[in-house]
Design a protein around this motif. Structure first.
Motif, mmCIF file in Angstrom:
data_model
loop_
_atom_site.group_PDB
_atom_site.id
_atom_site.type_symbol
_atom_site.label_atom_id
_atom_site.label_comp_id
_atom_site.label_asym_id
_atom_site.label_seq_id
_atom_site.Cartn_x
_atom_site.Cartn_y
_atom_site.Cartn_z
ATOM 1 N N ALA A 163 0.828 -1.205 0.000
ATOM 2 C CA ALA A 163 0.000 0.000 0.000
ATOM 3 C C ALA A 163 0.863 1.256 0.000
ATOM 4 O O ALA A 163 0.539 2.259 -0.666
ATOM 5 C CB ALA A 163 -0.935 -0.007 1.218
ATOM 6 N N ILE A 164 1.985 1.221 0.716
ATOM 7 C CA ILE A 164 2.898 2.368 0.740
ATOM 8 C C ILE A 164 3.507 2.587 -0.640
ATOM 9 O O ILE A 164 3.600 3.725 -1.117
ATOM 10 C CB ILE A 164 3.998 2.142 1.795
ATOM 11 C CG1 ILE A 164 3.389 2.157 3.201
ATOM 12 C CG2 ILE A 164 5.086 3.213 1.678
ATOM 13 C CD1 ILE A 164 4.381 1.813 4.298
ATOM 14 N N TYR A 165 3.902 1.506 -1.313
ATOM 15 C CA TYR A 165 4.457 1.637 -2.666
ATOM 16 C C TYR A 165 3.443 2.297 -3.600
ATOM 17 O O TYR A 165 3.775 3.211 -4.356
ATOM 18 C CB TYR A 165 4.847 0.271 -3.231
ATOM 19 C CG TYR A 165 5.854 -0.485 -2.411
ATOM 20 C CD1 TYR A 165 6.810 0.171 -1.659
ATOM 21 C CD2 TYR A 165 5.839 -1.873 -2.378
ATOM 22 C CE1 TYR A 165 7.739 -0.538 -0.903
ATOM 23 C CE2 TYR A 165 6.760 -2.588 -1.634
ATOM 24 C CZ TYR A 165 7.703 -1.914 -0.892
ATOM 25 O OH TYR A 165 8.607 -2.616 -0.145
ATOM 26 N N GLY A 166 2.215 1.809 -3.571
ATOM 27 C CA GLY A 166 1.201 2.347 -4.470
ATOM 28 C C GLY A 166 0.824 3.778 -4.149
ATOM 29 O O GLY A 166 0.512 4.567 -5.044
ATOM 30 N N ALA A 167 0.845 4.148 -2.860
ATOM 31 C CA ALA A 167 0.438 5.497 -2.459
ATOM 32 C C ALA A 167 1.517 6.532 -2.734
ATOM 33 O O ALA A 167 1.194 7.684 -3.071
ATOM 34 C CB ALA A 167 0.064 5.501 -0.975
#
Length: 403
Positions: free
Chosen positions: A334-338
């Protein structure tokens, strides 16, 4: 749960807790598989920093698949109900993958520190070969220390008052202190210092960039007026000269213009590279922050057990801290995508079942070399690679498209 304290969890709370852990299991497996597939499909994500992202995703997958199902079983029964052999195996895997996770974060912190502090020599200091050697060394180092209980130094088993098997730290103090210091404390301290220095440097770069932008805006009108005046002087001088001199001056002007354009292009390329590294650093700092947040409750529970005894740890804190530890494996995707546009676009492409669009020039590029100039995109910045440049260990760009 086979605990010496009288704390018990109600059936409804147990069911809810197992449902939460099941959701964490599915999201962690799905998210980390999505990260691996995104790196495989997206050319701009295949670089030295992405190697560390893939390594962390593999560790998260291993932790989730090899440990979380047994935690769910233990939580539902509120005691260890499986065989001693299974407990020993899961205890080793918990210790091994926990140490490997710490080493993966240490490698990421070192990568970002060198990228931000030494941007011009970053590719030499951390090439693909060196990065792979770091990853392999981290796994071997973690294995060497965590498998020692099989040879009699240390013990593996179920820790009463918890939901999992692990190294029995209270059995042999010498092994407990040595393993904790070398596998956990020292790597965490080094990684924390590197992340702090990296964050400070990034903040300085952002501050200087903001000041330059404000300065350019305040001097914009003056610069435009000066440029117009200079252009008029050049035109007036050229008109008064002879035809031969005009021709020579035109060539000189074209040469000067070409040199200025080349200088501006090189400066713009450096700015784009710096912007890409800042985006990568921002993403990986987010990963470190997520790790700290998810592991903080576990640290509180362990300190409580150290000073007061494991049986005195509130069962709510024990359950919550365990859930947060495994939740850390699901938040990284989720951090990568955000925080990273390339990962976000790759995730959307995969989830919408879109095929990777490749131009004809991309399909004609042979392995090991580039037949023509190509463009790698990270975030909103484009990094141009010179034609016919070999793809050696220093040829890959350090930025992830990121994560």
């Amino acid at each position: 749960m086979n605990s010496t304290n009288a704390q018990r969890v109600s059936q409804g709370a147990t069911v809810l807790y197992c449902v939460v852990l099941g959701a964490v299991l599915m999201t962690a497996v799905f998210g980390n598989c999505l990260v691996l597939l995104a790196v495989k499909r997206t050319r701009s994500l295949r670089n030295t920093a992405a190697i560390l992202v893939v390594n962390l995703a593999c560790v998260d997958l291993a932790v989730t698949v090899c440990s979380l199902p047994f935690v769910i079983v233990t939580a539902s029964a509120q005691q260890w109900v499986l065989s001693r052999e299974v407990c020993t195996a899961t205890a080793f895997m918990n210790a091994f993958f926990g140490a490997a996770q710490i080493m993966a974060l240490l490698h990421i912190s070192l990568n970002r520190f060198l990228a931000v502090t030494y941007p011009h020599s970053y590719h030499t200091k951390l090439s693909i070969r060196i990065t792979l050697a770091m990853v392999v060394t981290g796994w071997v180092y973690s294995f060497l220390w965590t498998h020692l209980p099989f040879y009699g130094w240390g013990s593996l088993g179920f820790i009463k008052g918890t939901l999992f098997c692990n190294i029995l730290w209270s059995q042999q103090l010498s092994f407990a202190v040595t393993a904790q210091v070398l596998c956990y404390f020292i790597p965490c301290i080094i990684a924390g210092i590197l992340y702090l220095v990296t964050y400070i440097n990034v903040r300085k770069h952002w501050k200087r960039a903001k000041e330059r932008t404000q300065s350019m805006m305040s001097l914009g009108e003056t610069n435009i007026a000066a440029a117009v005046t200079q252009s008029m002087e050049i035109v007036t001088a050229s008109v008064t000269q002879s035809a031969v001199e005009v021709t020579v001056n035109q060539k000189d002007l074209e040469s000067g213009k070409s040199n200025r354009e080349a200088a501006r292009s090189a400066k713009s390329s450096r700015k784009r590279r710096r912007a890409m590294e800042n985006r990568v650093t921002k993403t990986l700092l987010g990963v470190a922050f997520g790790f700290a947040v998810c592991w903080f409750p576990r640290g509180v529970a362990n300190l409580w057990a150290l000073f007061m005894g494991r049986e005195m740890v509130p069962i709510g804190l024990e359950y919550a801290s365990t859930a947060f530890v495994f939740m850390n494996s699901s938040v990284n995707p989720a951090i990568y995508g955000a925080l990273n546009q390339d990962f976000y676009k790759a995730f959307i492409s995969i989830l919408s079942c879109q095929k990777i669009k490749r131009s004809r020039s991309d399909s004609e590029i042979p392995s090991g070399s580039m037949s023509q100039a190509s463009s790698l995109r990270l975030g909103s910045c484009n990094l141009h690679v010179t034609a016919n440049r070999p793809l050696g260990e220093n040829g890959n760009h350090s930025s992830m498209g990121t994560k």
